[in-house]
Design a protein around this motif. Structure first.
Motif, PDB file in Angstrom:
ATOM      1  N   MET A 115       1.055  -1.230   0.249  1.00 53.96           N
ATOM      2  CA  MET A 115       0.082  -0.221  -0.016  1.00 53.96           C
ATOM      3  C   MET A 115       0.906   1.216   0.110  1.00 53.96           C
ATOM      4  N   VAL A 116       0.992   1.916  -1.139  1.00 61.05           N
ATOM      5  CA  VAL A 116       1.882   3.033  -1.197  1.00 61.05           C
ATOM      6  C   VAL A 116       1.101   4.418  -1.560  1.00 61.05           C
ATOM      7  N   GLY A 117       1.519   5.382  -0.620  1.00 56.22           N
ATOM      8  CA  GLY A 117       1.143   6.696  -0.609  1.00 56.22           C
ATOM      9  C   GLY A 117       2.091   7.511  -1.860  1.00 56.22           C
ATOM     10  N   TYR A 118       1.444   8.248  -2.517  1.00 58.97           N
ATOM     11  CA  TYR A 118       2.235   8.861  -3.568  1.00 58.97           C
ATOM     12  C   TYR A 118       1.643  10.442  -3.182  1.00 58.97           C
ATOM     13  N   ILE A 119       2.444  11.159  -2.805  1.00 58.94           N
ATOM     14  CA  ILE A 119       2.263  12.486  -2.570  1.00 58.94           C
ATOM     15  C   ILE A 119       3.048  13.626  -3.247  1.00 58.94           C
ATOM     16  N   GLY A 120       2.525  14.824  -3.265  1.00 57.08           N
ATOM     17  CA  GLY A 120       3.440  15.911  -3.596  1.00 57.08           C
ATOM     18  C   GLY A 120       2.464  17.054  -4.034  1.00 57.08           C
ATOM     19  N   PRO A 121       2.898  18.209  -4.278  1.00 54.63           N
ATOM     20  CA  PRO A 121       2.109  19.391  -4.509  1.00 54.63           C
ATOM     21  C   PRO A 121       1.250  19.328  -5.537  1.00 54.63           C
ATOM     22  N   ASN A 122       0.288  20.042  -5.664  1.00 57.47           N
ATOM     23  CA  ASN A 122      -0.560  20.215  -6.845  1.00 57.47           C
ATOM     24  C   ASN A 122       0.649  20.432  -8.248  1.00 57.47           C
ATOM     25  N   GLY A 123       0.382  19.734  -9.485  1.00 57.68           N
ATOM     26  CA  GLY A 123       1.191  20.067 -10.632  1.00 57.68           C
ATOM     27  C   GLY A 123       2.575  19.329 -10.518  1.00 57.68           C
ATOM     28  N   ALA A 124       2.940  18.338  -9.496  1.00 57.81           N
ATOM     29  CA  ALA A 124       4.075  18.052  -9.216  1.00 57.81           C
ATOM     30  C   ALA A 124       4.392  16.664 -10.102  1.00 57.81           C
ATOM     31  N   GLY A 125       3.344  16.190 -10.577  1.00 55.92           N
ATOM     32  CA  GLY A 125       3.559  15.078 -11.524  1.00 55.92           C
ATOM     33  C   GLY A 125       2.884  13.908 -11.306  1.00 55.92           C
ATOM     34  N   LYS A 126       1.813  13.832 -10.092  1.00 55.58           N
ATOM     35  CA  LYS A 126       1.344  12.787  -9.386  1.00 55.58           C
ATOM     36  C   LYS A 126       0.260  12.223 -10.571  1.00 55.58           C
ATOM     37  N   PHE A 133     -12.214   0.756   5.176  1.00 58.01           N
ATOM     38  CA  PHE A 133     -12.591  -0.346   4.071  1.00 58.01           C
ATOM     39  C   PHE A 133     -11.305  -0.851   3.317  1.00 58.01           C
ATOM     40  N   LEU A 134     -10.331   0.172   3.097  1.00 58.25           N
ATOM     41  CA  LEU A 134      -9.402  -0.206   2.247  1.00 58.25           C
ATOM     42  C   LEU A 134      -8.277  -0.986   2.983  1.00 58.25           C
ATOM     43  N   ARG A 135      -8.288  -0.724   4.200  1.00 55.53           N
ATOM     44  CA  ARG A 135      -7.340  -1.760   4.997  1.00 55.53           C
ATOM     45  C   ARG A 135      -7.786  -3.050   4.835  1.00 55.53           C
ATOM     46  N   ALA A 136      -9.119  -3.315   5.027  1.00 52.28           N
ATOM     47  CA  ALA A 136      -9.651  -4.614   4.964  1.00 52.28           C
ATOM     48  C   ALA A 136      -9.500  -5.043   3.648  1.00 52.28           C
ATOM     49  N   LEU A 137      -9.881  -4.453   2.709  1.00 50.69           N
ATOM     50  CA  LEU A 137      -9.520  -5.211   1.107  1.00 50.69           C
ATOM     51  C   LEU A 137      -8.125  -5.508   1.193  1.00 50.69           C
ATOM     52  N   ASN A 138      -7.236  -4.835   1.507  1.00 46.16           N
ATOM     53  CA  ASN A 138      -5.693  -5.118   1.307  1.00 46.16           C
ATOM     54  C   ASN A 138      -5.330  -6.316   2.147  1.00 46.16           C
ATOM     55  N   ALA A 139      -5.932  -6.668   3.279  1.00 44.55           N
ATOM     56  CA  ALA A 139      -5.752  -7.456   4.169  1.00 44.55           C
ATOM     57  C   ALA A 139      -6.633  -8.875   3.547  1.00 44.55           C
ATOM     58  N   GLU A 140      -7.667  -8.631   3.070  1.00 43.85           N
ATOM     59  CA  GLU A 140      -8.496  -9.976   2.693  1.00 43.85           C
ATOM     60  C   GLU A 140      -8.111 -10.313   1.290  1.00 43.85           C
ATOM     61  N   ARG A 141      -7.710  -9.559   0.323  1.00 44.72           N
ATOM     62  CA  ARG A 141      -7.317  -9.824  -0.871  1.00 44.72           C
ATOM     63  C   ARG A 141      -5.895  -9.414  -1.519  1.00 44.72           C
ATOM     64  N   ALA A 142      -5.399  -8.744  -0.520  1.00 47.76           N
ATOM     65  CA  ALA A 142      -3.650  -8.546  -0.823  1.00 47.76           C
ATOM     66  C   ALA A 142      -3.937  -7.714  -2.253  1.00 47.76           C
ATOM     67  N   THR A 143      -4.890  -6.963  -2.096  1.00 42.61           N
ATOM     68  CA  THR A 143      -4.855  -5.898  -3.486  1.00 42.61           C
ATOM     69  C   THR A 143      -3.677  -4.788  -3.269  1.00 42.61           C
ATOM     70  N   THR A 144      -3.114  -4.479  -4.375  1.00 45.61           N
ATOM     71  CA  THR A 144      -2.030  -3.460  -4.429  1.00 45.61           C
ATOM     72  C   THR A 144      -2.682  -2.197  -4.603  1.00 45.61           C
ATOM     73  N   LEU A 145      -2.117  -1.274  -3.516  1.00 52.73           N
ATOM     74  CA  LEU A 145      -2.986   0.099  -3.566  1.00 52.73           C
ATOM     75  C   LEU A 145      -1.823   1.012  -3.784  1.00 52.73           C
ATOM     76  N   LEU A 146      -2.204   1.978  -4.947  1.00 52.12           N
ATOM     77  CA  LEU A 146      -1.403   3.133  -4.948  1.00 52.12           C
ATOM     78  C   LEU A 146      -2.147   4.573  -4.831  1.00 52.12           C
ATOM     79  N   LEU A 147      -2.133   5.178  -3.743  1.00 50.50           N
ATOM     80  CA  LEU A 147      -2.927   6.453  -3.606  1.00 50.50           C
ATOM     81  C   LEU A 147      -2.155   7.763  -3.638  1.00 50.50           C
ATOM     82  N   THR A 148      -2.755   8.642  -4.271  1.00 47.08           N
ATOM     83  CA  THR A 148      -2.291  10.084  -4.438  1.00 47.08           C
ATOM     84  C   THR A 148      -3.370  10.611  -3.341  1.00 47.08           C
ATOM     85  N   THR A 149      -2.794  11.657  -2.747  1.00 45.76           N
ATOM     86  CA  THR A 149      -3.514  12.356  -1.825  1.00 45.76           C
ATOM     87  C   THR A 149      -3.113  13.797  -1.190  1.00 45.76           C
ATOM     88  N   HIS A 150      -3.934  14.503  -0.626  1.00 44.89           N
ATOM     89  CA  HIS A 150      -3.574  15.698  -0.022  1.00 44.89           C
ATOM     90  C   HIS A 150      -3.676  15.624   1.431  1.00 44.89           C
TER      91      HIS A 150
END
Lengths: 270, 308, 271
Positions: free
Chosen positions: B36-47, B182-199
């Motif tokens: 589960m990876v967080g991908y962060i950066g300011p607006n317009g950074a290239g996310k 929910f996302l935590r449960a999903l990852n635990a249950e199904r090992a879904t890889t998560l890449l999320l951009t967020t502020h």
């Protein structure tokens, strides 16, 4: 200058600027107008080749008519749209309630905006296709200052009639939830009865007599006849009178309907 | 082979004639299945540009890119069945139609076996509490409800990777919490890889073990969240409220960095114990109140951005 | 693309997506009928215009009203079918601006299928019907033989494919500039208007252009000359009258190539 006059000028200027920002759309539209102008010219030239004085026009007259028609499409928003379309959107969203509290009347407000829009479209999508037509075909131009002046009077009257019809249509949104059907029919009526598809002078018999006095005749047939000198002297005055009459009747209807709508909006609280 | 392989990925945009802007500048990283990876950066950074290349929407200008073993932009449609994408600010659902219709169409589009579809739908409706809303047109849903609908839509076909672009934007605190759970449960249950951009850094704190920070198109950090916190935030802060205004406190092991009336801020190394400092302060001064501030992730990132 | 099983699957996806939109539109049944009937009347106005022209002349470019009806109907049906099935692609600029295209790109159905099926409007069938009626009337004039009947069928199919190619090819301009959708109109609707009349009304240079450069003349003009039993007024050889399917295949291939190029250099929206 601080009277309501300057306000209307400001509204019109803003509308002019707004439309002038759509450069790509303007260029694309000019291209399309020109293509359709060429197609219609050749079709009607073929008609006049077979019948050289159909409808009292000659070939130069009808080709000029075609290009004036292409120039008028956006100048008077023949198919619909323009400022009244904004009103329809505001009626649907409920924002129109705010319009009723403005210091100037709704009709004047939207008319000023539509005049600004029209001025931009006259200079871009009116003038440029006419120049294109003039380069490709032999066109007839007004024969003197009086004709220019009469045309200069006929053009804004055409806009007024078209504006009033579009405004009336927009106001149906007060009562009808889905106005797509009405818009479609209104647009079809405008295209056919304005003489954009076929000049009204070709319409036969009593039907021809009728369509030539309907409000849509003000859109293209009357201004074109003034330009071409088909209407001169008293006939030109009569043409302008027809336009002015329809403008007065239809704008009056707009004002009347607006009062009914206002009562409705104010009572229902928007 | 990693699930996502990115090497020297670059994307430039031609703004005007002969004027190139580098939106993503030679970025490299790997993501393993189940991360589960967080991908962060300011607006317009290239996310967003990165995500769009990973999903095949944008063709990279240069570099190597493999997602689940394929080149996304070349095999976009094939890859689509194996990934789920949620664009936080725009719904992927059909606006005028009830949720149910959107879901059923997705079943057909993704060719999900009926039994699996039913099973997944039931599970997500329950987890996301959407059961009552199935027949409501999407346009009538609240932002939070719509987001839950969008996430369900993105997961019905059992994707191996879920990309979430600002999933919690505009949501209230309760909805945010429920979504993270929910996302935590999903990852635990199904090992879904998560890449999320967020502020919202709380998203990252709640979900991600690993964080990537992008700024001006370049990756400036890639590592564990704790590492990120330790890196910039190598110190903690003791906030002391004295009874009266006093000159700067002097105690061994801490430095007073700020004085504002009776309140003073003292920093000390993050790995040092706070106890001797607190007792030294309490012994030498009349203390009304004390509190300790942990390193703030936002400060850390701000430092990262500024340090470039 | 050539794999027939894949094609069948794409067609299935198209039907599934369109069916959803038809169902959505049917929720407002009264409005749907009004728009459909309105659409039928409005496209009919075009032909009323031609009929009025014939009040002033006996023949247009040497063709009678019924022959013109055959030409008008042939082009009209082809255009209306193409419009019904792929016409939505006109809105691709809007889809790009709203981010809808991005969403479609992450679904396992070819983008072109999704774009064309988006907001599929069954009411456009009114236009097919109207053109078919005019064509039907034009057909009563034809001296039918089996080969002419076959050629008429081929003409409609090829014409539809040509308009299909024009819709797709010219919509791709919007990948580069999203606000110039109207340029495409000059070629699609313009092409339809052009071929509604006998091409003999145009100068020979124009017809040359419509044969070799922008080969819209193959939509209906050349095959119709054969079906109507007319000599080519511009003296092109008879075999051009059977060339429509070849032109159609070439144009569709070209359009799909342009489409691929457009998608590959798509820049997405700012966010």
């Amino acid at each position: 200058m601080n009277g309501p006059g300057s306000l209307y000028v400001a509204i019109a200027t803003r509308a002019f600027r707004r439309y002038s920002t759509y450069t790509g759309a303007t260029v694309a539209g000019i291209f399309t107008n020109s293509v359709f102008g060429v197609i219609s010219s050749f079709v009607l030239i073929a008609v006049w080749r077979a019948n050289p004085d159909a409808g009292g026009y000659d070939t130069t007259d009808v080709v000029t008519y075609v290009w004036l028609g292409q120039a008028m499409i956006m100048t008077i928003a023949l198919w619909g749209g323009g400022a009244p379309a904004d009103l329809a959107a505001r009626i649907k969203s409920g924002d129109v309630a705010l319009d009723f509290y403005r210091p100037v009347g709704i009709l004047g407000w939207y008319l000023a905006a539509d005049v600004g829009r029209s001025a931009f479209h006259l200079l871009s999508r009116g003038l440029v296709p006419t120049l294109v037509g003039g380069l490709l075909f032999d066109l007839r131009y007004p024969s003197g200052p009086w004709v220019w002046m009469a045309f200069a009077a006929s053009l804004p009257l055409a806009l007024l009639v078209s504006f009033a019809i579009r405004f009336l249509l927009a106001m149906t949104a007060f009562w009808i939830l889905d106005d797509q059907g009405a818009t479609l029919l209104a647009s079809a009526a405008a295209v056919f009865f304005s003489g954009l598809t076929v000049p009204l002078v070709l319409f036969p018999g009593w039907f021809g007599d009728l369509v030539r006095v309907l409000p849509w005749a003000s859109y293209l047939q009357v201004p074109a006849d003034v330009w071409l000198g088909q209407r001169s002297g008293w006939s030109a005055v009569a043409g302008l009178g027809l336009q002015a009459g329809w403008a007065a009747i239809l704008l009056g209807a707009c004002a009347l309907l607006l009062r009914v709508a206002e009562r409705r909006v104010v009572v229902q609280g928007g | 082979m990693s699930l996502i392989e990115v090497r020297d990925l670059r994307r430039t945009f031609r703004v005007r004639r002969r004027d190139d802007v580098v939106a993503v500048h030679d970025v490299s990283f790997d993501i393993e299945p189940g991360e589960m990876v967080g991908y962060i950066g300011p607006n317009g950074a290239g996310k967003s540009t990165t995500i769009k290349m990973l999903t095949g929407i944008l063709v990279p200008t240069s570099g190597h890119l493999r997602v689940a073993g394929v080149d996304p932009s070349k095999r976009r449609t094939a890859l689509a069945s194996r990934i789920g994408v949620v664009f936080g600010q725009r719904t992927t659902l059909w606006w005028d139609l009830p949720l149910r219709d959107s879901f059923e169409l997705l079943q057909k589009i993704y060719r999900i076996p009926p039994a699996r579809y039913r099973q997944n739908l039931d599970r997500f409706l329950e987890l996301l509490d959407l059961g009552d809303l199935l027949d409501t047109p999407v346009r009538q849903l609240s932002l939070g409800q719509r987001m839950r609908g969008d996430i369900t839509a993105a997961l019905l076909h059992d994707p191996e990777i879920l990309y979430l672009d600002e999933p919690t934007i505009g949501l209230d605190v309760v909805s945010k919490g429920r979504l993270r759970e929910f996302l935590r449960a999903l990852n635990a249950e199904r090992a879904t890889t998560l890449l999320l951009t967020t502020h919202d850094l709380q998203d990252i704190e709640a979900l991600c073990d690993r964080v990537m920070v992008i700024d001006h198109g370049s990756l400036v950090f890639d590592g564990a969240l704790t590492q990120l916190q330790a890196r910039g935030g190598s110190s903690r802060t003791l906030v002391v409220d004295l009874v009266d205004e006093r000159p700067a406190i002097e105690v061994p092991g801490a430095v007073t960095v700020r004085v504002d009336g009776p309140r003073q801020w003292l920093t000390f190394p993050a790995d040092a114990s706070a106890a001797p400092i607190v007792s030294a302060v309490a012994a030498g001064y009349d203390v009304a109140d004390l509190s300790i501030q942990e390193p703030d992730i936002e400060d850390v990132i701000r430092e990262l951005y500024a340090g470039r | 693309m050539a794999d027939p099983r894949a094609l069948a699957r794409h067609a299935r996806a198209y039907v599934d997506i369109s069916a959803l939109w038809v169902r959505a539109a049917m929720a407002y049944r009264a409005s749907w009928w009004m728009l459909t009937i309105g659409g039928f009347l409005i496209t009919g106005i075009d032909f009323v215009g031609i009929w009025i022209l014939f009040h002033n002349v006996d023949a247009l470019g040497g063709f009678t009203l019924q022959e013109v009806a055959f030409l008008y109907g042939g082009s009209g049906v082809a255009m209306a079918l193409a419009d019904l099935f792929v016409g939505r692609i006109e809105r691709i600029g809007q889809m790009i601006r709203l981010g809808k295209l991005d969403q479609m790109m992450v679904r396992p159905v070819p983008l072109l299928v999704q774009v064309c099926a988006d907001e599929f409007a069954l009411r456009r069938i009114a236009r097919v019907l109207q053109a078919a009626l005019v064509l039907g009337w034009g057909c009563t004039y034809v001296d039918w033989t089996p080969s002419r009947a076959l050629l008429t069928g081929v003409m409609i199919a090829a014409g539809t494919a040509i308009f299909f190619a024009l819709f797709i090819g010219f919509a791709c301009i919007q990948f580069w500039t999203t606000d110039s959708a109207e340029v495409a109109n000059a070629f699609t609707y313009g092409g339809n208007t052009l071929t509604s009349y006998p091409l003999s009304v145009f100068p020979s240079e124009v017809v040359k252009g419509l044969t070799f450069f922008f080969p819209i003349a193959f939509v209906n003009w050349y095959p119709s000359l054969q079906v109507l039993g007319r000599d080519d007024p511009f003296g092109y050889p008879d075999w051009t009258q059977y060339l429509s399917p070849v032109v159609a295949v070439a144009l569709v291939a070209l359009a799909l190539l342009v489409w691929r190029t457009g998608v590959r250099q798509y820049r997405s929206t700012g966010s």
